[in-house]
Design a protein around this motif. Sequence first.
Motif, PDB file in Angstrom:
ATOM      1  N   LEU A  52       0.821  -1.213   0.000  1.00 58.74           N
ATOM      2  CA  LEU A  52       0.000   0.000   0.000  1.00 58.74           C
ATOM      3  C   LEU A  52       0.851   1.256   0.000  1.00 58.74           C
ATOM      4  N   SER A  53       1.951   1.240   0.766  1.00 59.02           N
ATOM      5  CA  SER A  53       2.823   2.422   0.811  1.00 59.02           C
ATOM      6  C   SER A  53       3.459   2.675  -0.549  1.00 59.02           C
ATOM      7  N   ARG A  54       3.848   1.606  -1.255  1.00 63.30           N
ATOM      8  CA  ARG A  54       4.411   1.795  -2.593  1.00 63.30           C
ATOM      9  C   ARG A  54       3.362   2.304  -3.571  1.00 63.30           C
ATOM     10  N   LEU A  55       2.119   1.823  -3.411  1.00 60.94           N
ATOM     11  CA  LEU A  55       1.041   2.293  -4.277  1.00 60.94           C
ATOM     12  C   LEU A  55       0.759   3.774  -4.044  1.00 60.94           C
ATOM     13  N   VAL A  56       0.667   4.162  -2.773  1.00 61.11           N
ATOM     14  CA  VAL A  56       0.419   5.575  -2.446  1.00 61.11           C
ATOM     15  C   VAL A  56       1.601   6.440  -2.871  1.00 61.11           C
ATOM     16  N   THR A  57       2.825   5.922  -2.674  1.00 65.47           N
ATOM     17  CA  THR A  57       4.017   6.674  -3.086  1.00 65.47           C
ATOM     18  C   THR A  57       4.019   6.929  -4.577  1.00 65.47           C
ATOM     19  N   ALA A  58       3.624   5.919  -5.356  1.00 66.76           N
ATOM     20  CA  ALA A  58       3.566   6.103  -6.812  1.00 66.76           C
ATOM     21  C   ALA A  58       2.545   7.171  -7.186  1.00 66.76           C
ATOM     22  N   ARG A  59       1.393   7.174  -6.498  1.00 70.10           N
ATOM     23  CA  ARG A  59       0.384   8.188  -6.764  1.00 70.10           C
ATOM     24  C   ARG A  59       0.912   9.580  -6.410  1.00 70.10           C
ATOM     25  N   ILE A  60       1.610   9.680  -5.275  1.00 72.67           N
ATOM     26  CA  ILE A  60       2.155  10.979  -4.854  1.00 72.67           C
ATOM     27  C   ILE A  60       3.208  11.459  -5.848  1.00 72.67           C
ATOM     28  N   ASP A  61       4.096  10.551  -6.272  1.00 68.02           N
ATOM     29  CA  ASP A  61       5.156  10.935  -7.207  1.00 68.02           C
ATOM     30  C   ASP A  61       4.594  11.391  -8.551  1.00 68.02           C
ATOM     31  N   ASN A  62       3.469  10.810  -8.965  1.00 66.08           N
ATOM     32  CA  ASN A  62       2.880  11.172 -10.250  1.00 66.08           C
ATOM     33  C   ASN A  62       2.021  12.422 -10.188  1.00 66.08           C
ATOM     34  N   SER A  63       1.809  12.941  -8.977  1.00 64.84           N
ATOM     35  CA  SER A  63       0.995  14.143  -8.830  1.00 64.84           C
ATOM     36  C   SER A  63       1.777  15.367  -9.309  1.00 64.84           C
ATOM     37  N   GLU A  64       1.148  16.168 -10.141  1.00 62.75           N
ATOM     38  CA  GLU A  64       1.791  17.369 -10.677  1.00 62.75           C
ATOM     39  C   GLU A  64       1.511  18.603  -9.827  1.00 62.75           C
ATOM     40  N   ASN A  65       0.632  18.490  -8.842  1.00 62.88           N
ATOM     41  CA  ASN A  65       0.264  19.642  -8.022  1.00 62.88           C
ATOM     42  C   ASN A  65       1.106  19.776  -6.771  1.00 62.88           C
ATOM     43  N   LEU A  66       2.016  18.831  -6.524  1.00 60.69           N
ATOM     44  CA  LEU A  66       2.837  18.837  -5.312  1.00 60.69           C
ATOM     45  C   LEU A  66       4.284  19.143  -5.663  1.00 60.69           C
ATOM     46  N   THR A  67       4.954  19.895  -4.803  1.00 62.09           N
ATOM     47  CA  THR A  67       6.372  20.174  -4.984  1.00 62.09           C
ATOM     48  C   THR A  67       7.190  18.948  -4.578  1.00 62.09           C
ATOM     49  N   PRO A  68       8.441  18.833  -5.031  1.00 63.36           N
ATOM     50  CA  PRO A  68       9.270  17.668  -4.652  1.00 63.36           C
ATOM     51  C   PRO A  68       9.408  17.499  -3.142  1.00 63.36           C
ATOM     52  N   SER A  69       9.545  18.598  -2.400  1.00 67.13           N
ATOM     53  CA  SER A  69       9.695  18.494  -0.942  1.00 67.13           C
ATOM     54  C   SER A  69       8.441  17.922  -0.296  1.00 67.13           C
ATOM     55  N   VAL A  70       7.279  18.398  -0.723  1.00 66.73           N
ATOM     56  CA  VAL A  70       6.022  17.902  -0.163  1.00 66.73           C
ATOM     57  C   VAL A  70       5.826  16.430  -0.529  1.00 66.73           C
ATOM     58  N   LYS A  71       6.233  16.035  -1.728  1.00 64.77           N
ATOM     59  CA  LYS A  71       6.130  14.631  -2.139  1.00 64.77           C
ATOM     60  C   LYS A  71       6.947  13.737  -1.219  1.00 64.77           C
ATOM     61  N   VAL A  72       8.201  14.144  -0.943  1.00 66.11           N
ATOM     62  CA  VAL A  72       9.057  13.336  -0.070  1.00 66.11           C
ATOM     63  C   VAL A  72       8.479  13.266   1.339  1.00 66.11           C
TER      64      VAL A  72
END
Length: 445
Positions: A187-207
């Motif tokens: 689940l964490s990898r699935l959510v991480t992939a969704r977060i990484d593919n989001s264009e509305n978030l900055t790299p810092s917020v993604k991490v």
Amino acid sequence: MFESISLAEYYQIFLDIINNQLLVLTNLIEIIIFILMGAAAYFLSKFLYKNLDSLLEKIKSINFLKRKRILDQLLFPLLLIILIAFYHILAVTFNLPNVIISIFGNLVTAWLVVKVIALFFPRNRMFRFLSALIWVIAALRILGIYQATINFLDSLAFQSGKLRISLLLISKTVIIFSILFWLAGKLSRLVTARIDNSENLTPSVKVLLTKITKILFFISAALFTLSSVGIDLSAFAFLGGAIGVGLGFGLQKIVSNFISGVIILADKSIKPGDVVEIAGVYGWVKKLDTRFVSIVTRSGKEYLIPNEYFITKEVINWSYSDELVRVDAQVGVAYNSDLRQVQKLIMQAVEDKTRILDNPEPACLLTDFGDSAVNFELRFWINDPRNGIKNIRSEVLFSIWDNFKENQIEIPFPQRDYHLKSLPAQLKDKITLSSNSNSNSTAED
């Protein structure tokens, strides 16, 4: 201490099942019925295949290959389970033999569950673990000793205060924790992939969101495991206090780096891709971790710098707000030089450099009249600090050197004249003797 158990009684139950339930002539009829049900399920699966394929085709999230796998692997055992369930209802209603059919029903159910796991999850260690567990449970149910086995494992226990720890409790904890821990990772990898593919978030917020998600998933898995096996979480209050003391002493650096990492991610002062300089290390940020920041230099070295350094020490972020960087180069010329020509030659050194920007424009300023030279400062701008700053400055200085050499412009070096007003008598005699000896040797030559 361990509770009393009876292995002989457990063994006798097993023998009674073999003699009274399996070795019976009427079981032959059930075997024939099961073969007929298997044949019926096979022909039904062939008949329904196209209709079910058309039905699954309407689900856009299921592609052709997945539809084929679902139908090929699940349709036949699913139909067979339905037929076995229908026969079980008839057996209960009309008092028909049902021993062998029940055994086959448990086996087919286990087979179907394993097929479902293999369909949605890769064949890794967790798949093998779950498959083995399912077949063991099926075997125990077939032999009719499932509940007896549960009671046997529960009897192997010892008491520690109010906490009773049995082999059954340990087994349940290991099984549930393994499954939940594996599921939390998925689940964490699935959510991480969704977060990484989001264009509305900055790299810092993604991490930051990625790390918080992982921590929450795994902590939830551990707490849910303890709660599901009936362990009172308040019993771990003492352990929490001990951990708190450990954090205050031995783990303070780890906690400091973790909190510093959260602060860095929250205030966005450092993010992946930034070009930074700290403690003599110049490079670009490759990764932000809970304990350190990975910085890769232009020479290929990767430095793992603790997070707290970025909070407590001076950091130069060349690309904090943007990647526009001004580079300065100092040049000194002799006093007898044509200063207007010098300024022109210095400006010519930046004309053919593709990395140097035209806007903002480069500038050459006369900064001061030094002891040995007239000092100029060349200022120019670049927008790719990741490609290096010292190398472009070096390239410009080489061009200035070539331009000065072609036009006989001197770059002076410091010179000093020393005047000795008085000398000791002994030092004067030594100087006189030295000069006389030098003149004699010259005359002889």
